[in-house]
Scaffold this motif. Sequence first.
Motif, PDB file in Angstrom:
ATOM      1  N   HIS A  35      44.899   3.290  21.760  1.00 14.83           N
ATOM      2  CA  HIS A  35      43.832   2.856  21.031  1.00 14.83           C
ATOM      3  C   HIS A  35      42.398   3.601  21.279  1.00 14.83           C
ATOM      4  N   GLY A  36      41.923   4.081  20.385  1.00 13.39           N
ATOM      5  CA  GLY A  36      40.469   4.581  20.707  1.00 13.39           C
ATOM      6  C   GLY A  36      40.611   6.222  20.939  1.00 13.39           C
ATOM      7  N   MET A  37      41.818   6.665  20.579  1.00  9.06           N
ATOM      8  CA  MET A  37      42.021   8.150  20.905  1.00  9.06           C
ATOM      9  C   MET A  37      42.877   8.661  19.648  1.00  9.06           C
ATOM     10  N   ARG A  38      42.655  10.005  19.601  1.00  7.67           N
ATOM     11  CA  ARG A  38      43.725  10.782  18.692  1.00  7.67           C
ATOM     12  C   ARG A  38      44.445  11.862  19.420  1.00  7.67           C
ATOM     13  N   GLY A  39      45.502  12.402  18.997  1.00 10.80           N
ATOM     14  CA  GLY A  39      46.029  13.244  19.759  1.00 10.80           C
ATOM     15  C   GLY A  39      46.589  14.385  19.065  1.00 10.80           C
ATOM     16  N   ARG A  40      46.695  15.597  19.724  1.00 12.13           N
ATOM     17  CA  ARG A  40      47.297  16.789  19.190  1.00 12.13           C
ATOM     18  C   ARG A  40      48.015  17.568  20.270  1.00 12.13           C
ATOM     19  N   LEU A  41      49.232  17.974  19.928  1.00 10.28           N
ATOM     20  CA  LEU A  41      50.206  18.726  20.463  1.00 10.28           C
ATOM     21  C   LEU A  41      49.924  20.181  20.440  1.00 10.28           C
ATOM     22  N   ASP A  42      49.599  20.781  21.519  1.00  8.66           N
ATOM     23  CA  ASP A  42      49.413  22.138  21.301  1.00  8.66           C
ATOM     24  C   ASP A  42      50.598  23.286  21.813  1.00  8.66           C
ATOM     25  N   PHE A  52      55.233  19.431  26.920  1.00  5.70           N
ATOM     26  CA  PHE A  52      54.422  19.591  25.704  1.00  5.70           C
ATOM     27  C   PHE A  52      52.958  19.738  26.540  1.00  5.70           C
ATOM     28  N   ARG A  53      51.960  19.986  25.999  1.00  5.36           N
ATOM     29  CA  ARG A  53      50.531  19.813  26.166  1.00  5.36           C
ATOM     30  C   ARG A  53      50.169  19.070  25.181  1.00  5.36           C
ATOM     31  N   MET A  54      49.275  17.819  25.553  1.00 10.19           N
ATOM     32  CA  MET A  54      48.503  16.989  24.588  1.00 10.19           C
ATOM     33  C   MET A  54      47.270  16.953  24.897  1.00 10.19           C
ATOM     34  N   VAL A  55      46.295  17.184  23.640  1.00  8.26           N
ATOM     35  CA  VAL A  55      44.829  16.969  23.680  1.00  8.26           C
ATOM     36  C   VAL A  55      44.648  15.500  23.452  1.00  8.26           C
ATOM     37  N   LEU A  56      44.209  14.805  24.059  1.00  6.77           N
ATOM     38  CA  LEU A  56      43.744  13.429  23.599  1.00  6.77           C
ATOM     39  C   LEU A  56      42.174  13.354  23.604  1.00  6.77           C
ATOM     40  N   THR A  57      41.515  13.007  22.386  1.00 13.86           N
ATOM     41  CA  THR A  57      40.146  13.024  22.091  1.00 13.86           C
ATOM     42  C   THR A  57      39.804  11.471  21.847  1.00 13.86           C
ATOM     43  N   TYR A  58      38.724  10.976  22.530  1.00 17.30           N
ATOM     44  CA  TYR A  58      38.222   9.935  22.264  1.00 17.30           C
ATOM     45  C   TYR A  58      37.614   9.858  20.852  1.00 17.30           C
ATOM     46  N   LEU A  59      37.573   9.089  20.175  1.00 19.52           N
ATOM     47  CA  LEU A  59      37.182   8.755  18.899  1.00 19.52           C
ATOM     48  C   LEU A  59      35.807   8.410  18.953  1.00 19.52           C
ATOM     49  N   ASP A  60      35.197   7.587  19.844  1.00 21.97           N
ATOM     50  CA  ASP A  60      33.925   7.119  20.218  1.00 21.97           C
ATOM     51  C   ASP A  60      33.509   7.871  21.495  1.00 21.97           C
ATOM     52  N   HIS A  61      32.813   9.017  21.484  1.00 19.15           N
ATOM     53  CA  HIS A  61      32.575   9.699  22.717  1.00 19.15           C
ATOM     54  C   HIS A  61      31.826   8.986  23.720  1.00 19.15           C
ATOM     55  N   ASP A  62      31.276   7.970  23.374  1.00 21.85           N
ATOM     56  CA  ASP A  62      30.665   7.249  24.453  1.00 21.85           C
ATOM     57  C   ASP A  62      31.721   6.402  25.267  1.00 21.85           C
ATOM     58  N   GLU A  63      32.889   6.241  24.764  1.00 25.13           N
ATOM     59  CA  GLU A  63      33.945   5.444  25.460  1.00 25.13           C
ATOM     60  C   GLU A  63      34.320   6.506  26.518  1.00 25.13           C
ATOM     61  N   ASP A  73      41.117  14.329  27.181  1.00 22.35           N
ATOM     62  CA  ASP A  73      41.942  14.540  28.185  1.00 22.35           C
ATOM     63  C   ASP A  73      42.927  15.247  27.891  1.00 22.35           C
ATOM     64  N   VAL A  74      43.296  16.369  28.788  1.00 20.55           N
ATOM     65  CA  VAL A  74      44.274  17.202  28.399  1.00 20.55           C
ATOM     66  C   VAL A  74      45.520  17.000  29.445  1.00 20.55           C
ATOM     67  N   VAL A  75      46.724  16.676  29.020  1.00 25.16           N
ATOM     68  CA  VAL A  75      47.793  16.642  29.832  1.00 25.16           C
ATOM     69  C   VAL A  75      49.106  17.709  29.443  1.00 25.16           C
ATOM     70  N   ASP A  76      49.257  18.091  30.581  1.00 26.16           N
ATOM     71  CA  ASP A  76      50.544  19.089  30.485  1.00 26.16           C
ATOM     72  C   ASP A  76      51.809  18.232  31.301  1.00 26.16           C
ATOM     73  N   VAL A  77      52.787  18.278  30.211  1.00 28.85           N
ATOM     74  CA  VAL A  77      53.778  17.384  30.485  1.00 28.85           C
ATOM     75  C   VAL A  77      55.298  18.173  30.501  1.00 28.85           C
ATOM     76  N   ARG A  78      55.876  18.091  31.296  1.00 26.84           N
ATOM     77  CA  ARG A  78      57.289  18.560  31.706  1.00 26.84           C
ATOM     78  C   ARG A  78      58.412  17.702  31.614  1.00 26.84           C
ATOM     79  N   PHE A  79      59.453  17.682  30.718  1.00 26.58           N
ATOM     80  CA  PHE A  79      60.635  16.962  30.587  1.00 26.58           C
ATOM     81  C   PHE A  79      61.561  17.092  31.852  1.00 26.58           C
ATOM     82  N   ALA A  80      61.379  16.254  32.623  1.00 30.95           N
ATOM     83  CA  ALA A  80      62.350  16.350  34.059  1.00 30.95           C
ATOM     84  C   ALA A  80      63.759  15.797  33.869  1.00 30.95           C
ATOM     85  N   GLU A  81      63.852  14.914  32.732  1.00 32.99           N
ATOM     86  CA  GLU A  81      65.208  14.246  32.593  1.00 32.99           C
ATOM     87  C   GLU A  81      64.892  13.853  31.131  1.00 32.99           C
TER      88      GLU A  81
END
Length: 156
Positions: A35-42, A52-63, A73-81
């Motif tokens: 809640h409060g974010m939107r995401g995009r997979l790059d 995958f790499r997900m870019v999460l953007t706060y909808l309210d930049h003050d939050e 927030d950018v997170v790089d995720v690897r599927f380990a299993e």
Amino acid sequence: MSRTDRASRVVAADPATVYGALLDRESLETWLPPHGMRGRLDRWDPAPGGGFRMVLTYLDHDEGPGKTSAATDVVDVRFAELLPTGRVVQEAVFVADDPSYAGTMTMTWQLVPIGDRTEVTVTATDVPPGIDQAAHEAGIASSLANLASFLEGTAT
């Protein structure tokens, strides 16, 4: 780092359907952002060792503040299993200059059938100390609520 954060929810869908939502790009972009974010997979490679790499953007930049920038927030995720019988293990690394977000956090998604429903439990281990525990557990719970709404056809 040895902290563990966890959240769980029963979803009105069978484990195969939940597993599919964990490995479908468009689905993941829709329900994973809390809640409060939107995401995009790059980047997207839904195979063991892929991820995958997900870019999460706060909808309210003050939050924010974000971990990567003021609003993201950018997170790089690897599927380990990837086990279609009910388990997905992800290794997540935040893209951040702040060393309190460094390290690899493991996210284990366990799917347990309960009749025609599924209990989904997310366990995060080795959570970086810069991530507030209460906020992280609330974020996981929010993603699980989004997943339930997505699969049950209700609005998020």
